[in-house]
Scaffold this motif. Structure first.
Motif, short mmCIF file in Angstrom:
data_model
loop_
_atom_site.label_atom_id
_atom_site.label_comp_id
_atom_site.label_asym_id
_atom_site.label_seq_id
_atom_site.Cartn_x
_atom_site.Cartn_y
_atom_site.Cartn_z
N LYS A 1 0.82 -1.14 0.37
CA LYS A 1 0.00 0.01 0.09
C LYS A 1 0.88 1.21 -0.09
O LYS A 1 0.68 2.23 -0.80
CB LYS A 1 -0.91 -0.14 1.20
CG LYS A 1 -1.98 1.19 1.35
CD LYS A 1 -2.55 1.09 2.43
CE LYS A 1 -3.62 2.43 2.64
NZ LYS A 1 -4.18 2.75 3.93
N GLN B 1 1.18 4.32 -2.92
CA GLN B 1 0.70 5.59 -2.63
C GLN B 1 2.01 6.28 -3.30
O GLN B 1 1.98 7.45 -3.71
CB GLN B 1 0.53 5.65 -1.19
CG GLN B 1 -0.63 5.23 -0.81
CD GLN B 1 -0.83 5.30 0.63
OE1 GLN B 1 0.14 5.33 1.39
NE2 GLN B 1 -1.98 5.18 1.15
N LYS C 1 8.14 9.78 0.81
CA LYS C 1 7.11 10.49 1.18
C LYS C 1 7.31 11.82 1.90
O LYS C 1 6.57 12.82 1.51
CB LYS C 1 6.36 9.73 2.26
CG LYS C 1 5.44 8.82 1.48
CD LYS C 1 4.71 7.79 2.68
CE LYS C 1 3.76 6.77 2.01
NZ LYS C 1 3.14 6.02 3.05
#
Length: 154
Positions: A89, A93, A151
């Motif tokens: 996941k 992303q 991120k």
């Protein structure tokens, strides 16, 4: 699995006898590398149907997930699957909207993501091997770290 004992090179027979063993290993498994002690190796008719030989000792389930559930418990298997899910996941992303992969972290991250996915898929037909598992876990940890860094960078 009745009638499908020969499926996947005899794995159908092994899985048909291994999956019912999971009900006895919900909280605690039988212990690492004790699969052969608990597998019904005295099922000679089943072995004859599954592999064509009765003198073979079944010592592994040829499935990473069944192996984990039997060796360390079903709760351990759920934790393993949760780790895999979280990493996949996170990777999706991070990488889904990237137009280019120019930095070292981007290239390494997507490469590790594909390698981890292949290992996870291969786990359905093969069990964990001492020669490969350490490399996988290092790559998984590195991939998680790269995802965190990417991120943060945006």
């Amino acid at each position: 699995f009745e009638g499908r004992e020969n499926m996947a090179s005899g794995r159908g027979y092994i899985w048909s006898r291994s999956i019912p063993m999971l009900k006895d290993t919900i909280f605690l498994g039988y212990g690492p590398d004790t699969y052969a002690l608990h597998f019904p190796n005295d099922d000679y008719i089943g072995k004859l149907r599954g592999s064509g030989r009765i003198n073979v000792l079944v010592d592994k389930p040829h499935n990473l997930y069944i192996q984990t559930g039997i060796n360390t418990g079903v709760i351990s298997l759920i934790a393993l699957l949760a780790i895999f899910f979280m990493y996949i996941k996170s990777s999706i992303q991070v990488f889904i909207n990237r137009k280019t992969y120019e930095s070292f972290f981007e290239i390494a991250g997507i490469s590790i993501f594909f390698a981890v996915c292949i290992y996870i898929m291969t786990g359905f037909l093969n069990d964990s091997l001492v020669s490969v598992a350490p490399v996988f876990w290092v790559l998984l940890g590195t991939g998680m770290n790269i995802n965190i860094r990417l991120k943060e960078l945006g």
